[in-house]
Design an enzyme around this catalytic site. Structure first.
Site, short mmCIF file in Angstrom:
data_model
loop_
_atom_site.label_atom_id
_atom_site.label_comp_id
_atom_site.label_asym_id
_atom_site.label_seq_id
_atom_site.Cartn_x
_atom_site.Cartn_y
_atom_site.Cartn_z
CD GLU A 14 44.10 32.24 33.42
OE1 GLU A 14 45.41 32.95 32.84
OE2 GLU A 14 43.28 33.79 34.15
CG HIS A 23 20.40 39.04 49.79
ND1 HIS A 23 19.14 39.70 50.72
CD2 HIS A 23 21.70 40.06 50.25
CE1 HIS A 23 19.98 40.56 51.26
NE2 HIS A 23 20.64 41.33 51.01
CE LYS A 35 43.08 35.32 24.51
NZ LYS A 35 43.95 35.93 25.04
O1 PA5 Z 1 45.48 34.60 31.63
C1 PA5 Z 1 45.44 35.22 30.59
O2 PA5 Z 1 46.48 34.96 29.39
C2 PA5 Z 1 44.38 36.18 29.95
O3 PA5 Z 1 43.16 36.62 30.90
C3 PA5 Z 1 44.66 36.69 29.16
O4 PA5 Z 1 44.79 38.02 30.08
C4 PA5 Z 1 43.09 37.64 28.49
O5 PA5 Z 1 42.79 36.57 26.88
C5 PA5 Z 1 43.68 38.28 27.48
O6 PA5 Z 1 44.78 39.00 27.06
P1 PA5 Z 1 45.99 40.33 27.06
O7 PA5 Z 1 45.85 40.11 28.66
O8 PA5 Z 1 46.55 39.72 26.47
O9 PA5 Z 1 44.83 41.14 26.51
#
Ligand code: PA5
Length: 357
Positions: free
Chosen positions: A234, A250, A349
């Site tokens: 990310e 394994h 999303k």
């Molecule tokens: O890093 C991110 O932005 C995502 O992995 C979010 O955490 C994930 O999509 C879930 O959203 P939230 O943390 O608002 O529930």
């Protein structure tokens, strides 16, 4: 361009500041979470913690921290279905930083229907609204951050609970000491601080053109290895994978018979901790000696890398969290990308929302 200039140029939403703020976030929640009260799961039962992505990581780290001392197990649910055993006798904690994550909202509704005892950790959103309506116990945390950068807020909310339940022991004084240590660790790898010996900076340079495979034992560092993978994905916008011993010996190990031109692009990272099961330690040593010759590059990182061999489990866990997070921001600016935007996650999303209307 110096690394400081690279941060000015590429880190436009201050992800670095968020990483550096971990101890402040932890202090903030430690001071404000005493009203977050939930029944302690009974011995032999399973605590279910629901969350996705950045909001699940705090739970993953808590699970690994308490695994050794807890008389109940922790299940982290990252889907749309509560486990069949979750019932009116179960404690279910729903974590969503934004409060608008579809999977977590679905699980929350299911937990309400089954009459589970529910705790919620969120900065608001729809989950905050539904939690108030259902009279659930809520830990309200500050909003406005990327969820993965709110790890100090999310993790400490859960830490508070396990401390209240007597599953993990840390006094206020020890907590203050811990934050001092965390600040020391951060300083060791902050930009501008002794860059030649800055482990995060030096390791990040090895990541620019490689695919990291992050291997750890199934103990304290299991979730950390996954956090590193997710932060490299990310923040750094690169492919990264993690896996766990002894299981990987394994199956995945056979993948190392892939063509040489693929192997030379792999950066093998072993994360080790002194509490790893002795047999896991042995397996890791044997496997590393086999694989280091095959990988394009390799390194073993001990959870006491910052020089304190007597640091406790939580201190070691934080040291590894901080190291991975810092590597991921160095990686991003080193590659010339902004660590904060997560366009593809947001697009998915949005597309799903459009499909609903
Ligand atoms: O890093 C991110 O932005 C995502 O992995 C979010 O955490 C994930 O999509 C879930 O959203 P939230 O943390 O608002 O529930």
């Amino acid at each position: 361009m110096s690394i400081e200039n690279r941060f000015n140029k590429y880190d436009r939403s201050d992800m670095l500041e968020n990483v550096l703020a971990l101890p402040d976030q932890m202090r903030e929640v430690w001071n404000s979470s005493s009203d977050f009260i939930l029944s302690r799961p009974s011995a032999g039962s399973t605590l279910v913690i629901c969350g996705m992505g950045g909001s699940a990581i705090g739970a993953v780290l808590i699970r690994d921290l308490v695994n050794k001392n807890s008389d109940f197990s922790v299940h982290i649910e990252r889907g749309y279905l509560l486990p069949a055993y979750a019932s009116a006798n179960s404690t279910v904690i729903c974590v969503s930083y934004s409060g608008n994550t579809e999977e977590v909202l679905t699980l929350f509704d299911e937990a309400v229907q089954r009459g589970c005892e529910i705790g919620v950790i969120t900065s608001g959103g729809e989950l905050g609204r539904r939690a108030a309506e259902a009279n659930a116990s809520v830990m309200n945390i500050r909003g406005g951050l990327p969820p993965r950068a709110a790890i100090g807020l999310l993790f400490t909310s859960l830490l508070r609970l396990v401390v209240n339940w007597g599953i993990y022991r840390i006094t206020d004084e020890e907590f203050t000491e811990l934050l001092k240590k965390a600040r020391f660790i951060i300083k060791e790898i902050t930009p501008g601080y002794n860059s030649k010996d800055n482990l995060a900076f030096q390791l990040s340079k090895k990541l620019y053109k490689k695919i990291p495979l992050i291997y750890a034992g199934d103990g304290l560092l299991k979730g950390v290895s996954y956090r590193w993978k997710c932060q490299f994905n990310e923040n750094g916008k690169i492919m990264a994978y993690s896996n766990i011993f002894p299981e990987l010996g394994h199956n995945e190990i056979m993948g190392w018979e892939c063509p040489d031109n693929i192997k030379k692009n792999l950066f093998l990272i072993f994360l080790i901790d002194r509490d790893d099961h002795p047999k896991v330690q042995k397996r890791m040593q044997v496997t590393y000696s086999m694989l280091e010759k095959l990988a394009g590059d390799s390194v073993v990182i001990d959870s006491s890398w910052y020089g304190n061999n007597s640091g406790g489990r939580l201190e070691r866990l934080l040291s590894m969290l901080i190291l991975g997070d810092m590597m991921s921001v160095y990686l991003a600016v080193g590659r010339g990308v902004d660590p904060t935007p997560i366009e593809k996650i947001e697009t998915i999303k949005k597309l799903l929302k459009m499909g609903e209307s």
